[in-house]
Design a protein around this motif. Structure first.
Motif, PDB file in Angstrom:
ATOM      1  N   TYR A  96       0.826  -1.217   0.000  1.00 57.08           N
ATOM      2  CA  TYR A  96       0.000   0.000   0.000  1.00 57.08           C
ATOM      3  C   TYR A  96       0.857   1.263   0.000  1.00 57.08           C
ATOM      4  O   TYR A  96       0.606   2.198  -0.749  1.00 57.08           O
ATOM      5  CB  TYR A  96      -0.897   0.077   1.234  1.00 57.08           C
ATOM      6  N   THR A  97       1.865   1.290   0.880  1.00 61.42           N
ATOM      7  CA  THR A  97       2.623   2.527   1.080  1.00 61.42           C
ATOM      8  C   THR A  97       3.750   2.703   0.070  1.00 61.42           C
ATOM      9  O   THR A  97       3.954   3.805  -0.434  1.00 61.42           O
ATOM     10  CB  THR A  97       3.195   2.599   2.508  1.00 61.42           C
ATOM     11  N   LEU A 100       1.956   1.521  -3.965  1.00 62.63           N
ATOM     12  CA  LEU A 100       0.833   2.372  -4.370  1.00 62.63           C
ATOM     13  C   LEU A 100       0.987   3.820  -3.905  1.00 62.63           C
ATOM     14  O   LEU A 100       0.261   4.689  -4.372  1.00 62.63           O
ATOM     15  CB  LEU A 100      -0.487   1.796  -3.842  1.00 62.63           C
ATOM     16  N   TRP A 102       0.310   5.004  -0.905  1.00 63.59           N
ATOM     17  CA  TRP A 102      -0.754   5.410   0.010  1.00 63.59           C
ATOM     18  C   TRP A 102      -0.186   5.930   1.316  1.00 63.59           C
ATOM     19  O   TRP A 102       0.929   5.578   1.729  1.00 63.59           O
ATOM     20  CB  TRP A 102      -1.684   4.252   0.315  1.00 63.59           C
ATOM     21  N   ASN A 103      -0.968   6.701   2.003  1.00 63.45           N
ATOM     22  CA  ASN A 103      -0.630   7.212   3.318  1.00 63.45           C
ATOM     23  C   ASN A 103      -0.524   6.045   4.310  1.00 63.45           C
ATOM     24  O   ASN A 103      -1.325   5.118   4.266  1.00 63.45           O
ATOM     25  CB  ASN A 103      -1.726   8.201   3.764  1.00 63.45           C
ATOM     26  N   GLU A 104       0.450   6.121   5.212  1.00 62.25           N
ATOM     27  CA  GLU A 104       0.676   5.049   6.190  1.00 62.25           C
ATOM     28  C   GLU A 104      -0.537   4.807   7.076  1.00 62.25           C
ATOM     29  O   GLU A 104      -0.828   3.675   7.463  1.00 62.25           O
ATOM     30  CB  GLU A 104       1.891   5.388   7.062  1.00 62.25           C
ATOM     31  N   VAL A 106      -3.757   5.324   6.289  1.00 69.00           N
ATOM     32  CA  VAL A 106      -4.796   4.661   5.496  1.00 69.00           C
ATOM     33  C   VAL A 106      -4.483   3.165   5.417  1.00 69.00           C
ATOM     34  O   VAL A 106      -5.366   2.320   5.602  1.00 69.00           O
ATOM     35  CB  VAL A 106      -4.906   5.276   4.079  1.00 69.00           C
ATOM     36  N   ALA A 107      -3.227   2.838   5.169  1.00 70.72           N
ATOM     37  CA  ALA A 107      -2.809   1.437   5.107  1.00 70.72           C
ATOM     38  C   ALA A 107      -3.052   0.741   6.442  1.00 70.72           C
ATOM     39  O   ALA A 107      -3.564  -0.389   6.487  1.00 70.72           O
ATOM     40  CB  ALA A 107      -1.334   1.353   4.718  1.00 70.72           C
TER      41      ALA A 107
END
Length: 148
Positions: A96-97, A100, A102-104, A106-107
């Motif tokens: 995720y991080t 992708l 993504w913000n930690e 959110v993951a």
């Protein structure tokens, strides 16, 4: 709704409330370790996860599943769950991080949601399946119900 369905619904509500409190512990300790102490992400994540698991196990064993089973055995079963869950979510966190972007947080929240569902099912049908409502609290409630 019959008594068994009501009891299971209440069990799910209790598990949800305790899991939310464990989630606050996980997010709070993760934020402290990640933002304040600037520990590596995986160290912050694993430490926060362990703290939340201990909290959640303790409360759910006593109040949700009301289990009088062998604590070391139950903890071993939970540890086995996390031997699978932690590497899987660690990989997911990395994907995720890092992949992708993504913000930690959110993951972490996504993994907490995955944990919530899978742990309830595992606790209900594996860890505590034969010992639900066997502790002193459950016995006291049962005798109270019988007298009314």
């Amino acid at each position: 709704m019959d008594a068994n369905k009501r009891k299971e619904a209440l069990r799910a509500v209790k598990f949800t409330i305790f899991s939310m409190s464990a989630g606050l512990i996980e997010i709070g300790s993760f934020a402290l370790l990640n933002e304040t102490l600037h520990l590596p992400y995986h160290v912050s994540y694993i430490t926060a996860l362990v703290l939340s698991v201990l909290w959640n196990f303790t409360l759910n064993r006593k109040y949700t599943f009301k289990s009088a089973n062998n604590v070391p055995k139950a903890m071993l079963l939970v540890a086995l769950f996390y031997c699978v869950f932690t590497p899987l979510t660690g990989w997911l966190e990395h994907f995720y991080t890092m992949t992708l972007g993504w913000n930690e947080y959110v993951a972490t929240i996504l993994n907490m949601a995955l944990n919530f569902v899978t742990e309830f099912l595992y606790d209900r049908f594996v860890v505590f399946r034969d010992s639900i409502d066997t502790n002193a609290l459950a016995q006291k409630e049962q005798s109270k119900e019988e007298t009314t």
